[in-house]
Design a protein around this motif. Structure first.
Motif, PDB file in Angstrom:
ATOM      1  N   ALA A  99     -46.493  23.560 -28.953  1.00 35.20           N
ATOM      2  CA  ALA A  99     -47.706  22.799 -29.278  1.00 35.20           C
ATOM      3  C   ALA A  99     -47.309  21.392 -29.702  1.00 35.20           C
ATOM      4  CB  ALA A  99     -48.491  23.478 -30.394  1.00 35.20           C
ATOM      5  N   ARG A 100     -48.209  20.447 -29.428  1.00 34.27           N
ATOM      6  CA  ARG A 100     -48.018  19.066 -29.872  1.00 34.27           C
ATOM      7  C   ARG A 100     -49.209  18.689 -30.742  1.00 34.27           C
ATOM      8  NH1 ARG A 100     -46.767  15.437 -24.717  1.00 34.27           N
ATOM      9  NH2 ARG A 100     -45.869  14.024 -26.280  1.00 34.27           N
ATOM     10  N   TYR A 101     -48.934  17.957 -31.817  1.00 34.58           N
ATOM     11  CA  TYR A 101     -49.978  17.612 -32.765  1.00 34.58           C
ATOM     12  C   TYR A 101     -50.796  16.398 -32.311  1.00 34.58           C
ATOM     13  CZ  TYR A 101     -47.330  20.683 -35.877  1.00 34.58           C
ATOM     14  OH  TYR A 101     -46.670  21.759 -36.433  1.00 34.58           O
ATOM     15  N   ASN A 102     -52.063  16.437 -32.693  1.00 37.19           N
ATOM     16  CA  ASN A 102     -52.972  15.298 -32.504  1.00 37.19           C
ATOM     17  C   ASN A 102     -53.033  14.807 -31.055  1.00 37.19           C
ATOM     18  OD1 ASN A 102     -53.591  15.244 -35.287  1.00 37.19           O
ATOM     19  ND2 ASN A 102     -51.782  13.993 -35.708  1.00 37.19           N
ATOM     20  N   ARG A 103     -52.972  15.727 -30.113  1.00 37.28           N
ATOM     21  CA  ARG A 103     -53.120  15.398 -28.694  1.00 37.28           C
ATOM     22  C   ARG A 103     -54.335  16.139 -28.155  1.00 37.28           C
ATOM     23  NH1 ARG A 103     -48.327  13.148 -26.565  1.00 37.28           N
ATOM     24  NH2 ARG A 103     -47.152  12.318 -28.349  1.00 37.28           N
ATOM     25  N   TYR A 104     -55.238  15.400 -27.536  1.00 42.14           N
ATOM     26  CA  TYR A 104     -56.422  16.038 -26.980  1.00 42.14           C
ATOM     27  C   TYR A 104     -56.053  16.906 -25.778  1.00 42.14           C
ATOM     28  CZ  TYR A 104     -59.373  12.847 -29.712  1.00 42.14           C
ATOM     29  OH  TYR A 104     -59.988  12.161 -30.728  1.00 42.14           O
ATOM     30  N   GLY A 118     -44.545  18.384 -33.088  1.00 45.63           N
ATOM     31  CA  GLY A 118     -45.327  19.603 -32.926  1.00 45.63           C
ATOM     32  C   GLY A 118     -44.529  20.822 -33.340  1.00 45.63           C
ATOM     33  N   LEU A 119     -44.784  21.943 -32.690  1.00 42.35           N
ATOM     34  CA  LEU A 119     -44.092  23.192 -32.985  1.00 42.35           C
ATOM     35  C   LEU A 119     -42.993  23.408 -31.943  1.00 42.35           C
ATOM     36  CD1 LEU A 119     -44.006  25.809 -34.728  1.00 42.35           C
ATOM     37  CD2 LEU A 119     -45.401  26.872 -32.938  1.00 42.35           C
ATOM     38  N   ARG A 120     -41.748  23.307 -32.401  1.00 41.54           N
ATOM     39  CA  ARG A 120     -40.607  23.473 -31.510  1.00 41.54           C
ATOM     40  C   ARG A 120     -40.067  24.894 -31.625  1.00 41.54           C
ATOM     41  NH1 ARG A 120     -36.609  20.437 -28.898  1.00 41.54           N
ATOM     42  NH2 ARG A 120     -34.563  21.455 -28.835  1.00 41.54           N
ATOM     43  N   TYR A 121     -39.621  25.431 -30.492  1.00 40.06           N
ATOM     44  CA  TYR A 121     -38.980  26.745 -30.512  1.00 40.06           C
ATOM     45  C   TYR A 121     -37.619  26.671 -29.840  1.00 40.06           C
ATOM     46  CZ  TYR A 121     -40.369  27.246 -25.570  1.00 40.06           C
ATOM     47  OH  TYR A 121     -40.528  27.061 -24.207  1.00 40.06           O
ATOM     48  N   ASP A 122     -36.700  27.470 -30.347  1.00 38.24           N
ATOM     49  CA  ASP A 122     -35.380  27.647 -29.766  1.00 38.24           C
ATOM     50  C   ASP A 122     -35.129  29.148 -29.686  1.00 38.24           C
ATOM     51  OD1 ASP A 122     -33.853  24.826 -29.785  1.00 38.24           O
ATOM     52  OD2 ASP A 122     -35.072  24.974 -31.600  1.00 38.24           O
ATOM     53  N   VAL A 123     -34.879  29.662 -28.498  1.00 36.93           N
ATOM     54  CA  VAL A 123     -34.671  31.093 -28.331  1.00 36.93           C
ATOM     55  C   VAL A 123     -33.332  31.345 -27.651  1.00 36.93           C
ATOM     56  CG1 VAL A 123     -36.005  31.090 -26.167  1.00 36.93           C
ATOM     57  CG2 VAL A 123     -35.629  33.240 -27.391  1.00 36.93           C
ATOM     58  N   ASP A 124     -32.553  32.249 -28.261  1.00 34.10           N
ATOM     59  CA  ASP A 124     -31.288  32.664 -27.661  1.00 34.10           C
ATOM     60  C   ASP A 124     -31.606  33.650 -26.542  1.00 34.10           C
ATOM     61  OD1 ASP A 124     -29.906  31.188 -29.588  1.00 34.10           O
ATOM     62  OD2 ASP A 124     -29.865  32.877 -30.988  1.00 34.10           O
ATOM     63  N   ARG A 153     -62.780  20.100 -31.209  1.00 37.02           N
ATOM     64  CA  ARG A 153     -62.368  21.179 -32.104  1.00 37.02           C
ATOM     65  C   ARG A 153     -60.944  20.883 -32.588  1.00 37.02           C
ATOM     66  NH1 ARG A 153     -60.714  27.345 -30.354  1.00 37.02           N
ATOM     67  NH2 ARG A 153     -61.226  28.428 -32.304  1.00 37.02           N
ATOM     68  N   THR A 154     -60.747  20.934 -33.898  1.00 38.42           N
ATOM     69  CA  THR A 154     -59.421  20.719 -34.470  1.00 38.42           C
ATOM     70  C   THR A 154     -58.943  22.021 -35.101  1.00 38.42           C
ATOM     71  OG1 THR A 154     -59.890  18.383 -34.927  1.00 38.42           O
ATOM     72  CG2 THR A 154     -58.060  19.392 -36.110  1.00 38.42           C
ATOM     73  N   LEU A 155     -57.785  22.500 -34.660  1.00 33.73           N
ATOM     74  CA  LEU A 155     -57.197  23.720 -35.217  1.00 33.73           C
ATOM     75  C   LEU A 155     -56.461  23.347 -36.496  1.00 33.73           C
ATOM     76  CD1 LEU A 155     -55.775  25.296 -31.922  1.00 33.73           C
ATOM     77  CD2 LEU A 155     -58.011  25.682 -33.003  1.00 33.73           C
ATOM     78  N   PRO A 180     -51.454  18.615 -37.624  1.00 30.06           N
ATOM     79  CA  PRO A 180     -50.182  18.867 -38.313  1.00 30.06           C
ATOM     80  C   PRO A 180     -50.436  19.821 -39.488  1.00 30.06           C
ATOM     81  CG  PRO A 180     -50.461  16.532 -37.871  1.00 30.06           C
ATOM     82  CD  PRO A 180     -51.771  17.168 -37.543  1.00 30.06           C
ATOM     83  N   GLY A 181     -49.597  20.806 -39.640  1.00 29.83           N
ATOM     84  CA  GLY A 181     -49.800  21.781 -40.705  1.00 29.83           C
ATOM     85  C   GLY A 181     -50.537  23.025 -40.251  1.00 29.83           C
TER      86      GLY A 181
END
Length: 235
Positions: A31-36, A90-96, A139-141, A49-50
């Motif tokens: 996810a990226r913050y504050n992007r329509y 935004g929300l970054r993920y790293d998966v092994d 709509r803002t999550l 954010p948050g």
């Protein structure tokens, strides 16, 4: 709790090949913050954010799955094979990536550049409604419970009916009323503006033919709109 929703981002997935002592790693922004978002069927959406702070703080169990498919499990936060970080972007993920058919297939696709999108599944805990500068419903999550993150083939916005139900609840209307209402009316209601009730011409003509004493009852459509405006003022 609300239904599970899924949203995607159009950012390339990063692949880091295995080196001595470490396996392959897949990274991306779910996810990226504050992007329509794109038009989701009458509204657009953004992630504040948050929004993931509670899930991350509570160490909610989150899994990584290719295309959100249980048959393609890639990692979990419980096992430490999936790491989630909220940063300015935004929300970054790293998966092994596991040494499984699914892990190897995903790794090869990512290395070739075929995986170019990421996604996340979630339950909404808190959202808010407003309008964009262009006057489109927004709509803002604000607070969501994460279910999974996933590299995906296409950035499809799947079922957005939950978002429409949220908008309908906010406006104290039925989903069918929201879908049928003109954009100008939805915009006015979100801005807290009073709007003049619209009565079909045929019914207006019928009322004009009634007793000219003017002692008839208020039109039911007027009553409905007045009630909606009263509920908005009480919020």
């Amino acid at each position: 709790m609300h239904d599970v929703e899924k949203r995607s981002t159009a950012l390339p997935v990063e692949f880091r090949a295995a080196v001595e002592g470490a396996g392959s790693v897949l990274s991306g922004y779910a996810a990226r913050y504050n992007r329509y978002s794109q038009n989701l069927g009458g509204f657009v959406e953004q992630v504040a954010p948050g929004a993931f702070a509670k899930s991350l703080g509570d160490k909610v169990s989150v899994i990584a799955r290719y295309n959100h498919d249980d048959n393609y499990l890639l990692g979990t936060t419980e096992a430490g094979t999936l790491v989630l970080v909220s940063d300015d972007e935004g929300l970054r993920y790293d998966v092994d990536l596991p040494d499984t058919t699914a892990g190897n297939d995903v790794g090869k696709l990512a290395a070739r550049g075929d995986l170019r999108y990421s996604s996340f599944a979630f339950h909404v805990l808190e959202d808010e409604w407003s309008v964009t500068e262009q006057g489109f419903p927004l709509r803002t999550l604000l607070n969501v419970q994460l279910v999974d993150v996933a590299p995906v083939n296409t950035p499809a916005y799947l079922d957005t009916s939950t978002g429409l139900r949220s908008l309908a609840e906010h406006l104290h209307m039925d989903v069918e009323q929201v879908q049928a209402a003109p954009l100008e009316e939805i915009r006015s209601l979100l801005n807290g503006e009073e709007i003049a009730p619209k009565i079909p011409d045929a019914e207006v003509r019928g009322e004009e033919q009634e007793d000219s004493s003017g002692q008839g009852d208020t039109h039911p459509l007027v009553n409905l709109r007045q009630r909606e405006l009263e509920l908005l003022k009480l919020k």
